[in-house]
Design an enzyme around this catalytic site. Structure first.
Site, PDB file in Angstrom:
ATOM      1  CG  ASN A  72      -1.773   0.955   1.410  1.00  0.00           C
ATOM      2  OD1 ASN A  72      -1.719   2.410   1.213  1.00  0.00           O
ATOM      3  ND2 ASN A  72      -3.114   0.696   1.370  1.00  0.00           N
ATOM      4  NE  ARG A 108      -0.580   1.943   9.199  1.00  0.00           N
ATOM      5  CZ  ARG A 108      -1.692   2.100   8.569  1.00  0.00           C
ATOM      6  NH1 ARG A 108      -2.058   3.482   8.273  1.00  0.00           N
ATOM      7  NH2 ARG A 108      -2.842   1.437   8.390  1.00  0.00           N
ATOM      8  CE1 TYR A 110     -14.471   0.727   5.390  1.00  0.00           C
ATOM      9  CE2 TYR A 110     -12.062   0.187   6.170  1.00  0.00           C
ATOM     10  CZ  TYR A 110     -13.082  -0.246   5.637  1.00  0.00           C
ATOM     11  OH  TYR A 110     -13.679  -1.350   5.362  1.00  0.00           O
ATOM     12  N   GLY A 149       0.127   4.321   0.344  1.00  0.00           N
ATOM     13  CA  GLY A 149      -0.202   5.439   1.140  1.00  0.00           C
ATOM     14  C   GLY A 149       0.385   4.985   2.630  1.00  0.00           C
ATOM     15  CG  ASP A 190      -3.912  -6.743  10.715  1.00  0.00           C
ATOM     16  OD1 ASP A 190      -4.119  -6.660   9.404  1.00  0.00           O
ATOM     17  OD2 ASP A 190      -5.042  -7.054  11.335  1.00  0.00           O
TER      18      ASP A 190
END
Length: 206
Positions: A10, A185, A157, A12, A70
């Protein structure tokens, strides 16, 4: 230079994490830098469990220390869904548009225009050939989800999530610095940095 592999493709997520790791004397790479890697089987029931699986699996697969996370969103009105299934909520892994569409549809079924929600992240650092992961950290940001998206930044999201720290902004409207300061994160990674700094300092003195 030593490599630190971020267990993601990913872009981003990699951009966020690489920026926060830029002061380490390591080359930060991602799974996209390796060809023909099998997928880790993320079959744990918790974010921490899946992060451990990914970190150890990819550390052993590529032969370099690996940092895996995760993460996902838990929506109170949906009994905590999508939770550990956030990336594949609509069936196809990483399809943000489909995942968001399903979340909105499920909230509308309940007649709800918004719901309390939280983003969660578990992060694990693993070394190839070492059975037990070196470190686990976690982060969380509380807020709410709404039916109408705003903002062009972020991913996942973020366009639908309003964090308590910035109650007038959607997560996708925050600057990179603002998001790093409050995100799940970012919080997990800041707690991990001390452990990474100690590990690489020790390696550099061997």
């Amino acid at each position: 230079m030593q490599k630190l592999v971020i267990a993601t493709k990913n872009a981003g997520k990699l951009r966020e994490m690489r920026d926060m790791l830029s002061h380490l004397s390591v080359e930060v790479v991602s799974l996209a830098d390796f060809s023909e890697l099998p997928d880790a089987v993320e079959d744990a029931s918790t974010f921490a469990g899946n992060a451990r699986i990914k970190a150890q699996f990819y550390a052993d697969a590529v032969g370099f220390p690996c940092l895996a996370d995760d993460s996902g969103i838990e929506v109170a009105a949906l009994a905590g869904a999508p939770g550990v299934h956030s990336a594949r909520y609509a069936g196809e892994h990483g399809n943000d548009a489909a995942n968001n569409k399903k979340m909105v549809r499920e909230l509308k079924k309940l007649g709800m225009a918004e719901s309390p929600a939280d983003y969660r992240c578990a992060m694990v650092f693993a070394i190839p050939g070492v059975k037990h992961a070196k470190a686990l950290t976690e982060g969380r940001v509380d807020g709410r989800v709404v039916l109408t998206p705003r903002g062009e930044g972020g991913f996942g999201y973020d366009p639908y999530f309003i964090p308590k720290d910035y109650p007038e902004k959607h997560m996708a409207e925050l600057t990179q610095a603002e998001k790093e300061a409050i995100s799940h994160r970012g919080r997990a990674l800041r707690r991990m940095l001390e452990k990474l700094e100690a590990y690489y300092a020790g390696r550099n003195h061997q």
